[in-house]
Design a protein around this motif. Sequence first.
Motif, PDB file in Angstrom:
ATOM      1  N   ASP A   1       0.828  -1.212   0.000  1.00 23.95           N
ATOM      2  CA  ASP A   1       0.000   0.000   0.000  1.00 23.95           C
ATOM      3  C   ASP A   1       0.863   1.264   0.000  1.00 23.95           C
ATOM      4  O   ASP A   1       0.325   2.371   0.033  1.00 23.95           O
ATOM      5  CB  ASP A   1      -0.910   0.019   1.236  1.00 23.95           C
ATOM      6  CG  ASP A   1      -2.026  -1.004   1.146  1.00 23.95           C
ATOM      7  OD1 ASP A   1      -2.355  -1.426   0.019  1.00 23.95           O
ATOM      8  OD2 ASP A   1      -2.563  -1.394   2.198  1.00 23.95           O
TER       9      ASP A   1
ATOM     10  N   VAL B   1      -4.239   4.512  -1.343  1.00 22.88           N
ATOM     11  CA  VAL B   1      -3.996   3.183  -1.916  1.00 22.88           C
ATOM     12  C   VAL B   1      -4.555   2.107  -0.992  1.00 22.88           C
ATOM     13  O   VAL B   1      -5.143   1.121  -1.447  1.00 22.88           O
ATOM     14  CB  VAL B   1      -2.488   2.964  -2.177  1.00 22.88           C
ATOM     15  CG1 VAL B   1      -2.220   1.544  -2.683  1.00 22.88           C
ATOM     16  CG2 VAL B   1      -1.960   3.983  -3.175  1.00 22.88           C
TER      17      VAL B   1
ATOM     18  N   LEU C   1      -8.245   1.105  -1.465  1.00 24.97           N
ATOM     19  CA  LEU C   1      -8.720   0.483  -2.702  1.00 24.97           C
ATOM     20  C   LEU C   1      -9.357  -0.881  -2.436  1.00 24.97           C
ATOM     21  O   LEU C   1      -8.774  -1.723  -1.754  1.00 24.97           O
ATOM     22  CB  LEU C   1      -7.554   0.297  -3.685  1.00 24.97           C
ATOM     23  CG  LEU C   1      -6.979   1.558  -4.320  1.00 24.97           C
ATOM     24  CD1 LEU C   1      -5.723   1.209  -5.122  1.00 24.97           C
ATOM     25  CD2 LEU C   1      -8.003   2.244  -5.218  1.00 24.97           C
TER      26      LEU C   1
ATOM     27  N   LYS D   1     -10.867  -4.752  -3.420  1.00 24.94           N
ATOM     28  CA  LYS D   1     -10.163  -5.848  -4.103  1.00 24.94           C
ATOM     29  C   LYS D   1     -10.483  -5.901  -5.594  1.00 24.94           C
ATOM     30  O   LYS D   1      -9.641  -6.334  -6.385  1.00 24.94           O
ATOM     31  CB  LYS D   1     -10.495  -7.187  -3.432  1.00 24.94           C
ATOM     32  CG  LYS D   1     -11.950  -7.600  -3.488  1.00 24.94           C
ATOM     33  CD  LYS D   1     -12.160  -8.903  -2.715  1.00 24.94           C
ATOM     34  CE  LYS D   1     -13.613  -9.350  -2.738  1.00 24.94           C
ATOM     35  NZ  LYS D   1     -13.843 -10.560  -1.940  1.00 24.94           N
TER      36      LYS D   1
ATOM     37  N   ARG E   1      -7.905  -3.767  -7.064  1.00 25.48           N
ATOM     38  CA  ARG E   1      -6.531  -4.227  -6.823  1.00 25.48           C
ATOM     39  C   ARG E   1      -6.071  -5.256  -7.861  1.00 25.48           C
ATOM     40  O   ARG E   1      -4.873  -5.453  -8.075  1.00 25.48           O
ATOM     41  CB  ARG E   1      -6.406  -4.823  -5.425  1.00 25.48           C
ATOM     42  CG  ARG E   1      -6.452  -3.771  -4.329  1.00 25.48           C
ATOM     43  CD  ARG E   1      -6.379  -4.377  -2.944  1.00 25.48           C
ATOM     44  NE  ARG E   1      -6.393  -3.325  -1.934  1.00 25.48           N
ATOM     45  CZ  ARG E   1      -5.310  -2.703  -1.472  1.00 25.48           C
ATOM     46  NH1 ARG E   1      -4.119  -3.046  -1.935  1.00 25.48           N
ATOM     47  NH2 ARG E   1      -5.409  -1.757  -0.579  1.00 25.48           N
ATOM     48  N   GLN E   2      -7.036  -5.932  -8.522  1.00 23.10           N
ATOM     49  CA  GLN E   2      -6.661  -6.972  -9.488  1.00 23.10           C
ATOM     50  C   GLN E   2      -5.879  -6.405 -10.682  1.00 23.10           C
ATOM     51  O   GLN E   2      -5.194  -7.134 -11.386  1.00 23.10           O
ATOM     52  CB  GLN E   2      -7.901  -7.701  -9.988  1.00 23.10           C
ATOM     53  CG  GLN E   2      -8.839  -6.839 -10.829  1.00 23.10           C
ATOM     54  CD  GLN E   2     -10.089  -7.581 -11.250  1.00 23.10           C
ATOM     55  OE1 GLN E   2     -10.010  -8.737 -11.638  1.00 23.10           O
ATOM     56  NE2 GLN E   2     -11.237  -6.941 -11.156  1.00 23.10           N
TER      57      GLN E   2
ATOM     58  N   ILE F   1      -3.528  -3.990 -10.409  1.00 24.87           N
ATOM     59  CA  ILE F   1      -2.233  -3.460  -9.983  1.00 24.87           C
ATOM     60  C   ILE F   1      -1.118  -4.458 -10.300  1.00 24.87           C
ATOM     61  O   ILE F   1      -1.256  -5.662 -10.061  1.00 24.87           O
ATOM     62  CB  ILE F   1      -2.242  -3.139  -8.470  1.00 24.87           C
ATOM     63  CG1 ILE F   1      -3.329  -2.098  -8.157  1.00 24.87           C
ATOM     64  CG2 ILE F   1      -0.872  -2.628  -8.028  1.00 24.87           C
ATOM     65  CD1 ILE F   1      -3.516  -1.837  -6.665  1.00 24.87           C
TER      66      ILE F   1
ATOM     67  N   VAL G   1      -0.625   3.906  -8.247  1.00 28.24           N
ATOM     68  CA  VAL G   1      -0.316   2.486  -8.440  1.00 28.24           C
ATOM     69  C   VAL G   1       0.090   2.274  -9.893  1.00 28.24           C
ATOM     70  O   VAL G   1      -0.245   3.079 -10.761  1.00 28.24           O
ATOM     71  CB  VAL G   1      -1.513   1.569  -8.098  1.00 28.24           C
ATOM     72  CG1 VAL G   1      -1.880   1.672  -6.627  1.00 28.24           C
ATOM     73  CG2 VAL G   1      -2.724   1.893  -8.989  1.00 28.24           C
TER      74      VAL G   1
ATOM     75  N   TYR H   1     -10.730   4.399  -9.919  1.00 29.78           N
ATOM     76  CA  TYR H   1      -9.453   4.764  -9.289  1.00 29.78           C
ATOM     77  C   TYR H   1      -9.409   6.256  -9.022  1.00 29.78           C
ATOM     78  O   TYR H   1      -8.981   6.707  -7.956  1.00 29.78           O
ATOM     79  CB  TYR H   1      -8.278   4.379 -10.195  1.00 29.78           C
ATOM     80  CG  TYR H   1      -7.775   2.968 -10.029  1.00 29.78           C
ATOM     81  CD1 TYR H   1      -7.020   2.600  -8.916  1.00 29.78           C
ATOM     82  CD2 TYR H   1      -8.027   1.994 -10.990  1.00 29.78           C
ATOM     83  CE1 TYR H   1      -6.539   1.319  -8.767  1.00 29.78           C
ATOM     84  CE2 TYR H   1      -7.552   0.703 -10.853  1.00 29.78           C
ATOM     85  CZ  TYR H   1      -6.803   0.366  -9.739  1.00 29.78           C
ATOM     86  OH  TYR H   1      -6.331  -0.907  -9.590  1.00 29.78           O
TER      87      TYR H   1
END
Length: 591
Positions: free
Chosen positions: A3, A9, A12, A14, A17-18, A20, A87, A101
């Motif tokens: 993070d 960040v 965020l 999940k 997050r996929q 990143i 990110v 985002y």
Amino acid sequence: MSDFNNQQVAKLPKHLRQFIVEQHYEKYTPIDQAVWRYVMRQNYSYLKHVAYYPYIKGLQRAGLSIEYIPDLQTMNDNLGKIGWGAVTVDGFIPPAAFMEYQAYRVLVIAADIRQINHIEYTPAPDIIHESAGHAPIIADTDYNNYLSYFGSIGAKAMFSSKDFELYEAIRKLSILKEAVDGDEEEIAQAEKTLRHIADNMGEPSEMALLGRLHWWTVEYGLIGTLENPKIYGAGLLSSIGESATCMNPDVKKIWYNIDTINYQYDITKPQPQLFVTPTFQNLIDVLEAFADTMAFRRGGAESILKAIECKNPSTAVYSSGLQLTGIFTDVGLNQADELTFIKTTGPSALAFAGKQLNGHGKDYHADGFSSPVGKLKGIAKALEDHSLTELEQIGIAEGQEANLTFESGIDVVGIVKEILIENGKLILIAFEDCTVKESNGNILFKPEWGTYDMAIGEKIVSVFNGAADKDQYEEIVFVSKEQTHKVTYDEATQKLHILYKKVRSVRENQTGYEELETIFNELKTAHRADWLCALEILEIVFHKNLDTDFEKELRIYLEMKAAAEPDHAKLINDGLHVIANPVTQLITEED
């Protein structure tokens, strides 16, 4: 995934997050670092005259420097001070995810950097565009409020199934064009495919129209007056080619307003016109005007029809506050084109205030969901506004049979199993042994199908893209199978990397000047296509007054190269200009 000790960040969910990916700073080559430095020096040399804000101060506040490709941790340390984060991702990501985002106040930065042969402009997102373009202006409060607000609106925008095709076509073409070994025939075919899809999109979706507003502001926006505008759009700020040419009189300047949504754009070509806003507040005003036309604010039959065309999970919000997520496939309409029922097919879920209702996830509603919309016949008060006492008075009580007839003619007969009230509103009634049928006798639900969960709401007040509770719904946002190409360097290129690294070492450590002639001789014999390393050597020799004859030899070599290689002429000449007008001196003047 780290993070970066950044609050934005860390927030965020999940499903975002996929996208990143690790930055892998060590993968940037000495040529990559030289490309960054060249572009940034050129940017500052020119942008000090035309950028909206002090460029270097903006870079510093975002944790960027002219000398090095930014490190994500350093960026997050600096951006965190102004309530933002960053990110890295793999190239283009879907527009809905990109918007979300922004709503979370996190910059999405493509981890890759453009090749040297695309140094002026790349159709693919890269770290120069995303960080040097977007990040420096983030410190401006009015602008970053616009950016995050745009994200919150864009994350709700309905898209069409055609938008997915277009996204894939754009992503594929940008990857092919940025690949070192790009096949010209394959690129031509990808361009043809993109053109065909773009020419057959039909009526543009909300996301497509918002994409235009985003393009003409966040990416290619100008601010000020038509006669003397300044650049704030990241696409212009990160393109050393277009940032210069955009100010030419043949690029038309138009006031930015709601009519801007009528202007399409082509990411592969320079823009024929640009839009000027007098203030950042005007950007928010235009966005508000467009948002008032969107399904998440309008609701009703028109919005459900947008959800059906989308063919992906959307959420409809009843006037009671109940939220239904699923792939919408059918509606009922009365003679006034008002909704009488709505239907989803496949995994669906119910939520309230963005939180999934206990026991009403997509496993329970695996085969879809349908329910009437509207008032009960002969009862003026909306059903969601009834108290338990008032429900009993019209024959609705747990454990008793109820017989309900809606104004649309839909009949619901069954034994009341459960009554669910949230925040003072009736949102759901569950029935056992239930039959639901339309006035023409068409059966919508049979007793043998199990429990009938009837959603409550006089109207559908909002429809938006995606799930109400994205993490509970385990929403898999569309992730492209088309991955960016990873470069394998041949032996000659690896040797060229070593030369670039040596030149940087000489410049930074101010030792080893005697090696420069040897490096130049190797460039001339083994790396004739290269021009940037010779420029970097000339920069050192000129500023250190090392050897007049060697300096003259370098200049003649580069000038002849510029004359013989039209593709490199402007790049070399611009590089010579910055050597003669040092960026470090300009930085001092600005500060």
